[in-house]
Design a protein around this motif. Structure first.
Motif, PDB file in Angstrom:
ATOM      1  N   VAL A  38       0.821  -1.263   0.131  1.00  0.00           N
ATOM      2  CA  VAL A  38       0.020   0.126  -0.106  1.00  0.00           C
ATOM      3  C   VAL A  38       0.813   1.196   0.186  1.00  0.00           C
ATOM      4  O   VAL A  38       1.790   1.405   0.817  1.00  0.00           O
ATOM      5  CB  VAL A  38      -0.965  -0.047   1.155  1.00  0.00           C
ATOM      6  CG1 VAL A  38      -1.757   1.060   0.999  1.00  0.00           C
ATOM      7  CG2 VAL A  38      -1.790  -1.370   1.082  1.00  0.00           C
ATOM      8  N   THR A  40       1.518   5.133  -0.227  1.00  0.00           N
ATOM      9  CA  THR A  40       0.693   6.607  -0.012  1.00  0.00           C
ATOM     10  C   THR A  40       1.393   7.673  -0.512  1.00  0.00           C
ATOM     11  O   THR A  40       2.831   7.894  -0.043  1.00  0.00           O
ATOM     12  CB  THR A  40       0.268   6.615   1.419  1.00  0.00           C
ATOM     13  OG1 THR A  40      -0.658   5.724   1.745  1.00  0.00           O
ATOM     14  CG2 THR A  40      -0.558   7.981   1.401  1.00  0.00           C
ATOM     15  N   GLN A  45      -2.881  10.259  -2.049  1.00  0.00           N
ATOM     16  CA  GLN A  45      -3.235   9.273  -2.816  1.00  0.00           C
ATOM     17  C   GLN A  45      -2.817   8.125  -2.531  1.00  0.00           C
ATOM     18  O   GLN A  45      -1.454   7.908  -2.344  1.00  0.00           O
ATOM     19  CB  GLN A  45      -3.147   9.901  -4.284  1.00  0.00           C
ATOM     20  CG  GLN A  45      -3.711   8.660  -5.388  1.00  0.00           C
ATOM     21  CD  GLN A  45      -3.600   9.337  -6.975  1.00  0.00           C
ATOM     22  OE1 GLN A  45      -2.914  10.268  -7.029  1.00  0.00           O
ATOM     23  NE2 GLN A  45      -3.992   8.396  -7.693  1.00  0.00           N
ATOM     24  N   THR A  46      -3.160   6.874  -2.643  1.00  0.00           N
ATOM     25  CA  THR A  46      -3.000   5.554  -2.319  1.00  0.00           C
ATOM     26  C   THR A  46      -3.201   4.535  -3.455  1.00  0.00           C
ATOM     27  O   THR A  46      -4.321   4.559  -4.107  1.00  0.00           O
ATOM     28  CB  THR A  46      -3.902   4.867  -1.088  1.00  0.00           C
ATOM     29  OG1 THR A  46      -3.709   5.837   0.096  1.00  0.00           O
ATOM     30  CG2 THR A  46      -3.331   3.643  -0.697  1.00  0.00           C
ATOM     31  N   THR A  48      -2.871   0.378  -4.189  1.00  0.00           N
ATOM     32  CA  THR A  48      -2.699  -0.840  -3.497  1.00  0.00           C
ATOM     33  C   THR A  48      -2.273  -1.798  -4.800  1.00  0.00           C
ATOM     34  O   THR A  48      -2.799  -2.062  -5.650  1.00  0.00           O
ATOM     35  CB  THR A  48      -3.971  -1.359  -3.123  1.00  0.00           C
ATOM     36  OG1 THR A  48      -4.458  -0.364  -1.881  1.00  0.00           O
ATOM     37  CG2 THR A  48      -3.899  -2.791  -2.290  1.00  0.00           C
ATOM     38  N   HIS A  71       7.111   9.047  -0.259  1.00  0.00           N
ATOM     39  CA  HIS A  71       6.110   8.118  -0.360  1.00  0.00           C
ATOM     40  C   HIS A  71       6.211   7.112   0.785  1.00  0.00           C
ATOM     41  O   HIS A  71       7.263   6.880   1.434  1.00  0.00           O
ATOM     42  CB  HIS A  71       6.254   7.312  -1.749  1.00  0.00           C
ATOM     43  CG  HIS A  71       5.918   7.953  -2.857  1.00  0.00           C
ATOM     44  ND1 HIS A  71       6.250   9.311  -3.431  1.00  0.00           N
ATOM     45  CD2 HIS A  71       4.840   7.695  -3.777  1.00  0.00           C
ATOM     46  CE1 HIS A  71       5.646   9.830  -4.518  1.00  0.00           C
ATOM     47  NE2 HIS A  71       4.842   8.657  -4.806  1.00  0.00           N
TER      48      HIS A  71
END
Length: 166
Positions: A38, A40, A45-46, A48, A71
């Motif tokens: 994950v 970010t 904003q993420t 996966t 990040h």
């Protein structure tokens, strides 16, 4: 394992995670373990990204960073027991990774320049350490130049003639 604590924007990075046991020895990844990274970005904003077992003790994914800055990466592994209950045996926050913008080195053909004569502009994209880069095909630079003179309005002049030549 990352290619470093600094990645370059638009250049896909291979995210490789080794699984170690409590003795710091490589541990095999069970086929029933699903894992994801994950990520970010600085704007929150993420992404996966599912991780795939590549070797017995390695989980791998590709990440093409599209923004610059720090990040955060979290590694999550999930497994189901015999009764079908989900467990999260792996939930690790990794050290932050900094993403920097690629730099462009430009070289213009040498003078003398003559009216209506051809001028060649060559470019090379480099990372923050000066190493040559190859961008993901989805992201290519757009070069534009203008010639200004006292008598005329600016004119666009670049014509692409090769992979890195205009």
């Amino acid at each position: 394992r990352l290619p470093g604590q600094r990645l370059t924007q638009f250049v896909p990075a291979s995210l490789r995670f080794g699984v170690l046991d409590s003795s710091n020895l490589s541990a095999a990844v069970a086929a029933e373990l699903s894992a994801e990274a994950v990520i970010t970005d600085p704007a929150g904003q993420t992404w996966t990204i599912p991780l795939q077992p590549q070797q017995a003790s390695e989980l791998v994914a590709m990440f093409p960073p599209t923004s610059t800055g720090t990040h955060q990466i979290q590694l999550i592994g999930k497994a189901n027991d015999a009764q079908g209950h989900e467990h999260v045996p792996l939930d690790v926050a990794l050290p932050p990774v900094n993403v920097v913008a690629p730099e462009m080195k430009v070289q213009v053909s040498s003078p003398p320049y003559r009216q209506y004569g051809r001028v060649t502009v060559a470019y090379e994209l480099v990372d923050g350490d000066g190493n040559a880069l190859a961008l993901d095909p989805a992201y290519q630079p757009l070069l534009e130049t203008h010639l200004e003179s006292a008598e005329e309005q600016p004119a666009s002049l670049l014509t692409h003639t090769g992979s890195r030549i205009f």
